[in-house]
Design a protein around this motif. Structure first.
Motif, PDB file in Angstrom:
ATOM      1  N   PRO A 106      -3.753   0.952  -3.277  1.00  0.00           N
ATOM      2  CA  PRO A 106      -4.508   0.957  -2.018  1.00  0.00           C
ATOM      3  C   PRO A 106      -4.440  -0.382  -1.291  1.00  0.00           C
ATOM      4  O   PRO A 106      -5.030  -0.544  -0.229  1.00  0.00           O
ATOM      5  CB  PRO A 106      -5.938   1.234  -2.496  1.00  0.00           C
ATOM      6  CG  PRO A 106      -6.002   0.568  -3.831  1.00  0.00           C
ATOM      7  CD  PRO A 106      -4.621   0.691  -4.436  1.00  0.00           C
ATOM      8  N   MET A 107      -3.744  -1.360  -1.892  1.00  0.00           N
ATOM      9  CA  MET A 107      -3.722  -2.700  -1.313  1.00  0.00           C
ATOM     10  C   MET A 107      -2.308  -3.266  -1.333  1.00  0.00           C
ATOM     11  O   MET A 107      -1.406  -2.715  -1.960  1.00  0.00           O
ATOM     12  CB  MET A 107      -4.674  -3.642  -2.072  1.00  0.00           C
ATOM     13  CG  MET A 107      -4.200  -4.099  -3.440  1.00  0.00           C
ATOM     14  SD  MET A 107      -4.354  -2.852  -4.731  1.00  0.00           S
ATOM     15  CE  MET A 107      -4.086  -3.843  -6.206  1.00  0.00           C
ATOM     16  N   ASP A 108      -2.143  -4.379  -0.618  1.00  0.00           N
ATOM     17  CA  ASP A 108      -0.887  -5.121  -0.641  1.00  0.00           C
ATOM     18  C   ASP A 108      -1.010  -6.276  -1.625  1.00  0.00           C
ATOM     19  O   ASP A 108      -2.071  -6.899  -1.739  1.00  0.00           O
ATOM     20  CB  ASP A 108      -0.558  -5.691   0.745  1.00  0.00           C
ATOM     21  CG  ASP A 108      -0.317  -4.608   1.782  1.00  0.00           C
ATOM     22  OD1 ASP A 108       0.323  -3.600   1.436  1.00  0.00           O
ATOM     23  OD2 ASP A 108      -0.777  -4.765   2.925  1.00  0.00           O
ATOM     24  N   SER A 163      -1.506   5.952  -5.820  1.00  0.00           N
ATOM     25  CA  SER A 163      -0.700   4.839  -5.318  1.00  0.00           C
ATOM     26  C   SER A 163      -1.589   3.634  -5.020  1.00  0.00           C
ATOM     27  O   SER A 163      -2.817   3.750  -4.912  1.00  0.00           O
ATOM     28  CB  SER A 163       0.054   5.254  -4.050  1.00  0.00           C
ATOM     29  OG  SER A 163      -0.851   5.708  -3.062  1.00  0.00           O
ATOM     30  N   THR A 203      -4.248 -10.281  -3.227  1.00  0.00           N
ATOM     31  CA  THR A 203      -4.364  -8.844  -2.990  1.00  0.00           C
ATOM     32  C   THR A 203      -5.262  -8.646  -1.776  1.00  0.00           C
ATOM     33  O   THR A 203      -6.302  -9.302  -1.656  1.00  0.00           O
ATOM     34  CB  THR A 203      -4.953  -8.111  -4.210  1.00  0.00           C
ATOM     35  OG1 THR A 203      -6.220  -8.682  -4.562  1.00  0.00           O
ATOM     36  CG2 THR A 203      -4.014  -8.224  -5.402  1.00  0.00           C
ATOM     37  N   ILE A 211      -6.483  -5.741   1.619  1.00  0.00           N
ATOM     38  CA  ILE A 211      -6.453  -4.445   2.291  1.00  0.00           C
ATOM     39  C   ILE A 211      -6.692  -4.679   3.780  1.00  0.00           C
ATOM     40  O   ILE A 211      -7.234  -5.713   4.176  1.00  0.00           O
ATOM     41  CB  ILE A 211      -7.510  -3.472   1.727  1.00  0.00           C
ATOM     42  CG1 ILE A 211      -8.920  -4.071   1.837  1.00  0.00           C
ATOM     43  CG2 ILE A 211      -7.198  -3.106   0.290  1.00  0.00           C
ATOM     44  CD1 ILE A 211     -10.017  -3.134   1.385  1.00  0.00           C
ATOM     45  N   ARG A 242       0.838  -1.200   0.000  1.00  0.00           N
ATOM     46  CA  ARG A 242       0.000   0.000   0.000  1.00  0.00           C
ATOM     47  C   ARG A 242       0.872   1.249   0.000  1.00  0.00           C
ATOM     48  O   ARG A 242       1.840   1.340   0.747  1.00  0.00           O
ATOM     49  CB  ARG A 242      -0.896   0.010   1.240  1.00  0.00           C
ATOM     50  CG  ARG A 242      -2.081  -0.929   1.184  1.00  0.00           C
ATOM     51  CD  ARG A 242      -2.712  -1.077   2.551  1.00  0.00           C
ATOM     52  NE  ARG A 242      -1.804  -1.790   3.454  1.00  0.00           N
ATOM     53  CZ  ARG A 242      -1.880  -1.740   4.780  1.00  0.00           C
ATOM     54  NH1 ARG A 242      -2.786  -0.982   5.357  1.00  0.00           N
ATOM     55  NH2 ARG A 242      -1.041  -2.429   5.523  1.00  0.00           N
TER      56      ARG A 242
END
Length: 226
Positions: free
Chosen positions: A94-96, A92, A61, A63, A44
């Motif tokens: 918003p998640m990993d 950018s 993926t 959050i 993130r």
């Protein structure tokens, strides 16, 4: 010939490109990295300067909410191009993006992708179609996430397909594994509910086709939520 050329050619996004074009542009100045299970590929707040191509393995993926609870958006198996909508975005991530197992990633410079988009109309159309499909997936994911039970999730999905296909025989557009990701539930739980609905005479399921036998049940299910 590049050792990963055949793997790249399996991805829908690149189906309009010749093998020579893929070798000359996709692999030009690209980076190939391996990630172990649990490693963060992109996090993130990161900005994407490359297109991420999942060559081998599986990623997830996710959050995290304000309470630290992890919400899994989807799990993706190779080969695939995740986070396609963020390649040319100034926003950018918003998640990993996490490696679920040992994973190999190809990072392609976005300048090379931009060049191909300008030169190849079919590639551009497929690129935009992929973004549209992802937006539709996320929209459905958010709506389905507001529903409490697996039955509600299943029938919301079936109603969407019925409105698109306008047929009593609904053809599923996703595998059970894909549906379990969309619904945010385990695949065995999803299969069990489908089986229960058949036993109760509400639906008839044959492979990827479903016929709704009791439409009143569905109407009452959502009517009671109002």
């Amino acid at each position: 010939m590049h050792p990963y050329l055949n793997q790249i050619s399996k991805i829908n996004l690149f189906k309009s490109l010749s093998l020579d074009t893929i070798e000359q542009h996709i692999f030009k100045d690209s980076i190939i990295k391996s990630f172990e299970k649990g490693e963060v590929i992109k996090g993130r707040g990161d900005c994407l300067n490359h297109m991420i191509v999942l060559l081998f393995g599986k990623i997830q993926t996710e959050i995290v909410d304000f309470n630290g609870k992890i919400f899994v958006i989807e799990q993706i198996k190779a080969p695939f191009v995740p986070a396609i909508g963020f390649i040319f975005s100034k926003v950018s991530l918003p998640m990993d993006i996490i490696a679920v197992e040992k994973t190999t990633i190809l990072f392609i410079k976005k300048e090379e992708i931009f060049s191909l988009l300008m030169k190849n109309k079919e590639f551009l159309e497929i690129f935009l179609e992929n973004i549209g499909n992802k937006v539709n997936f996320l929209s459905n994911k958010l709506q389905i996430n507001t529903l409490k039970t697996i039955r509600e999730k299943i029938f919301y999905y079936l109603i969407q397909l019925y409105n698109q296909q306008m047929s009593d025989k609904i053809v599923l557009q996703n595998s059970l594994e894909e549906l379990s990701q969309l619904f945010g539930i385990a695949r065995p739980s999803l299969s069990r509910v489908f089986s229960d609905l058949e036993k109760e005479g509400i639906i008839l399921k044959k492979k990827n086709e479903i016929k709704i036998l009791n439409k009143d049940y569905i109407s009452n299910l959502f009517e009671n939520k109002k």
